[in-house]
Design an enzyme around this catalytic site. Structure first.
Site, PDB file in Angstrom:
ATOM      1  N   TYR A 122     -44.998  -9.047 -70.492  1.00 48.96           N
ATOM      2  CA  TYR A 122     -45.280  -7.703 -71.005  1.00 48.96           C
ATOM      3  C   TYR A 122     -44.334  -7.286 -72.130  1.00 48.96           C
ATOM      4  CZ  TYR A 122     -47.999  -7.326 -66.695  1.00 48.96           C
ATOM      5  OH  TYR A 122     -48.893  -7.535 -65.686  1.00 48.96           O
ATOM      6  N   THR A 123     -43.104  -7.721 -72.078  1.00 50.61           N
ATOM      7  CA  THR A 123     -42.114  -7.251 -73.058  1.00 50.61           C
ATOM      8  C   THR A 123     -42.157  -8.097 -74.329  1.00 50.61           C
ATOM      9  OG1 THR A 123     -40.390  -8.641 -72.069  1.00 50.61           O
ATOM     10  CG2 THR A 123     -40.578  -6.378 -71.266  1.00 50.61           C
TER      11      THR A 123
END
Length: 830
Positions: A122-123
């Site tokens: 996600y990051t």
């Protein structure tokens, strides 16, 4: 078929373990846990930044998924665990972990509350702008490259590192048998320190600290005192105290005060901190707090503690600093790899190694650039000569079968020119293969006059560049000018204001402010269990009473020493080896009458066969007082109290003892007292204190009384002008005798009878000076304590056996005797 047994190599398991463990240790130290002093990075951080560099994951380009970076690091450079790599990425992207973030993160990268970062899928990340300063010039052969784990990729051994990253971002890690914990610093200050070191390699630490006053943490807060900083900068090891920044706000409506914290110490979990404060309030260990709120938001941290109207904010603040992580100690241990070996480094050594690294980088970069410039000059010379002879060159190309044929003719031909004497010796010139190829690659528009001028201008500029590079390589002064110029450029681009404040002097939390002053009974058992309990727990009893239990002890143990002291007093603990240790009374465990207490070996650094034989409470150190000591063999010694003023955890020598002797008594004197020594067989000698000279701490002393076989000194008394001597024996007998009944003799004599010793009363266990209003305490080896008014004990002559003071059970013996003075009597319930 081969015999497997013949292929087995017999080795010594001890040697194999040593060798294997050493290999493992060095692998952890060099390849995992410790940063390099040159770029301040551990291998995993170096691999991450290099992977981002290869991917062009620059600060001014699009973010890339963290998982992509993790995959490249694991797949290309080193088979770390994916979580280890991602955790390192997360930390480099947290503004509360690194003073100058090396990774610019997008997404959830955790919080100061201890929240975990989002999953790597996600990051997104990219290098921060300042991280490029670690990697600049990497393509200019400035560092060595090493093969990866399978030899398919190469990774830099170290980064060029224009910034002193080890100091500005710090580092922490645990290796095998060693650890490192380097705090972060302010970039502006560190660069100023580097510049000062360049100007003066012999700069003193005091001068260096003017430029680098101390660590600068990303979470700001306050460093409490400079002494730990100076020690760490000098030796590489030290301890500093970090305290939360606070302000006291007053509510205009209800006039109540609140303590507000906007900054907390480095690496403290805010959520757990608040939970701890709430727990302390619930357990009533901190009183006066009415509300606790976390008002932190995107604009900053704000912890609000509301207090009662009658509460004193400073007192609560001291309790919070003492009992929570609002104040922490930060152990500085500046260990880093220096030339491949772990080393504890001082501040100057770190700066020296960083600047030496920059020297090496600039040398390699200059050589690379010089070689590149020379190659370009060589090409430009060829182009220049070709343009002068352009018609002949064109004719050769037109008449050649192909480019290979043209190149061959151009190389073999002797070219003459009168215009460019610096190119051709004796007006002769031969083109090299590279020059010939450059001529063939020349576009037609380059033969214009304007383009010819550009080539000449570029050639002249490169000649100047060559001179500059040679000067850098040949002149150290010029090289350091380049280093300074680069550091100043970084300072202009990235410097910011200091966040962490530093107080001039360390302000200790005064524990005595948090401890109530009260009179207590301090007991030490024969097995070494120590405790204190309030004096008010005991009520006075009549002579002959059975008493209260002073301590619950094992059958083989008994109370050996007892003193009355105040909780704020210092207890001087004299050991059987003649060593003196210090403790505050409130540092001892407070226990009930029925508790055993705590082993004193857990509180003091005693050796295996060492035990505490005498304890002395000191309320205030005075220069005109002495400590007078006596041993079981009758040796006495007098030393100034000021020699014992500075506590040391490891203790100091109080007296040098002879073989099989031990210290049994200590007293405070003023130099003009009389001294009385009582032996267990009923002898006493009284002599003048001034007959014993003042000695140093390590002296052995002089003879105080002649001791017969099977006898020993049990008590030391410094008699006052009035009163009497109360003597107690093992079987519970005792008496009072006037001081005037004891004649003054010379030191080192046999003495006179103090009490008549019989089987009925037993040997003397102790003697004390008392007055009519005093009370005494007696303790038996069964742990029974009885409190007696002195007025109930009869006054008898020296040569008498005394009366019953305490009725003991069968096989029970009295082991300790202590006086309770008049001021204490007034405070207790009679």
């Amino acid at each position: 078929m081969k015999d497997p047994s013949r292929e087995i190599i017999q080795v010594n398991i001890e040697e194999e373990l040593k060798s294997s463990y050493l290999d493992y240790s060095m692998s952890v130290i060099v390849g995992r846990a410790l940063p390099d002093v040159r770029d301040g990075l551990k291998p995993v951080h170096r691999r991450i930044l290099f992977a981002m560099y290869i991917l062009n994951n620059d600060w001014n380009k699009a973010y890339k998924k963290s998982a992509r970076i993790v995959g490249d690091v694991i797949g290309k450079y080193h088979p770390h665990g994916d979580s280890a790599v991602y955790d390192a990425i997360v930390r480099m992207a947290q503004k509360f972990s690194l003073r100058y973030m090396l990774i610019d993160g997008q997404g959830n990268f955790g919080s100061v509350d201890g929240d975990s970062a989002a999953a790597m899928r996600y990051t997104e990340v990219r290098m921060s702008k300042i991280a490029h300063e670690l990697l600049n010039d990497l393509e200019k052969n400035t560092v060595e490259f090493l093969p990866n784990y399978d030899g398919t990729e190469y990774i830099p051994e170290i980064l060029p590192a224009k910034i002193p990253n080890l100091l500005i971002n710090g580092s922490s890690g645990i290796a095998v048998g060693m650890a490192t914990n380097i705090p972060p610093h302010n970039l502006n200050e560190v660069i100023n320190g580097c510049l000062a070191y360049i100007d003066n390699n012999d700069i003193t630490l005091e001068e260096l600290i003017k430029h680098i006053p101390g660590p600068d943490f990303p979470t700001a807060a306050i460093i409490n005192g400079k002494s730990g900083i100076e020690e760490a900068y000098r030796t590489g090891k030290g301890k500093i105290y970090i305290r939360a920044q606070n302000q006291i706000e007053k509510n205009k409506k209800n006039k109540k005060e609140s303590i507000v914290f906007n900054e907390i110490p480095y690496q403290v979990n805010k959520s757990r901190l608040i939970e701890k404060i709430a727990e302390l309030v619930k357990e009533k260990r901190i009183d006066g707090i009415t509300a606790l709120r976390d008002e932190s938001d995107k604009d900053g941290m704000r912890i609000v503690i509301e207090i009662k109207r009658e509460a004193i904010a400073e007192v609560i603040l001291n309790q919070l600093y003492s009992l929570t992580q609002l104040q922490i100690s930060f152990g500085i241990n500046m260990v880093a790899l220096c030339q491949g070996q772990p080393k504890t480094l001082s501040l100057k050594e770190i700066l020296k190694n960083f600047l030496s690294h920059r020297q090496e980088i600039i040398i390699r970069r200059s050589l690379f650039e010089l070689n590149k410039v020379r190659n370009r000059i060589h090409i430009l010379e060829g182009l220049n000569m070709a343009l002068i002879n352009i018609n002949a060159i064109i004719e050769i190309i037109k008449n050649s079968v192909n480019s290979i044929d043209a190149k061959k003719i151009i190389i073999q031909k002797n070219w003459k020119s009168e215009k460019i004497n610096y190119l051709a010796k004796k007006h002769e010139y031969y083109f090299s293969e590279k020059q010939a190829q450059a001529i063939l690659d020349l576009r037609l528009h380059k033969i214009t006059n304007l383009e010819q001028e550009k080539i000449i201008m570029e050639h002249n500029d490169l000649i100047k560049k060559t001179k500059e590079l040679k000067e850098i390589l040949e002149n150290p002064k010029k090289m350091f000018e380049v280093i300074k110029s680069e550091l100043l450029s970084i300072q202009n681009n990235f410097s910011d204001k200091r966040r962490t404040k530093i107080t001039e002097n360390h302000s200790d939390i005064n524990m005595e402010d948090l401890i109530n002053q009260e009179d207590v009974v301090v007991t030490l058992s024969h097995s070494g269990y120590v405790k204190y309990q309030p004096l008010s727990d005991y009520n006075a009893q009549r002579r002959g009473g059975k008493g209260k239990s002073a301590a619950k002890i094992k059958e083989e143990d008994f109370i050996e020493s007892l003193v009355i002291a105040n909780t704020h007093d210092t207890i001087l603990c004299f050991s059987s080896r003649g060593i003196l240790y210090w403790m505050k009374v409130y540092q001892l465990p407070e226990s009930s009458r029925h508790a055993r207490g705590r082993p004193i070996v857990n509180l003091l650094p005693l050796s295996p066969k060492e035990r505490i034989t005498a304890i002395l409470p000191v309320h205030k150190y005075q220069d005109n007082l002495n400590i007078f000591m006596t041993t079981a063999h009758g040796i006495v010694k007098k030393s100034s109290l000021s020699q014992f003023k500075k506590p040391r955890f490891a203790g100091i020598i109080a007296i040098n003892l002879h073989a099989n002797d031990e210290l049994i008594g200590v007293a405070l004197t003023d130099g003009n007292n009389n001294i009385m020594l009582f032996t267990q067989n009923g002898k006493v000698v009284q002599f003048l204190e001034n007959s014993v000279r003042t000695m140093g701490r390590t002296a052995s002393g002089v003879k105080g009384i002649k001791i017969k076989k099977n006898d020993k000194v049990v008590s030391l008394i410094v008699p006052k002008n009035k009163g009497s001597i109360l003597i107690a024996t093992k079987n519970g007998y005792g008496k009072r005798t006037k001081i005037s009944d004891f004649p003054i003799k010379s030191r080192a004599t046999q003495g006179v009878i103090s009490i008549k010793i019989t089987k009925k009363n037993g040997k003397i266990i102790g003697a004390i000076q008392v007055i009519e209003k005093d009370q005494i305490m007696m303790i038996t080896d069964a742990g029974t304590l009885v409190r007696i008014r002195v007025s109930e004990v009869g006054v008898l002559k020296r040569n008498t056996q005394g009366v019953i003071l305490i009725r003991t059970s069968k096989n029970e013996k009295v082991v300790a005797l202590q006086k309770i003075v008049d001021p204490m009597i007034e405070k207790i319930d009679l």
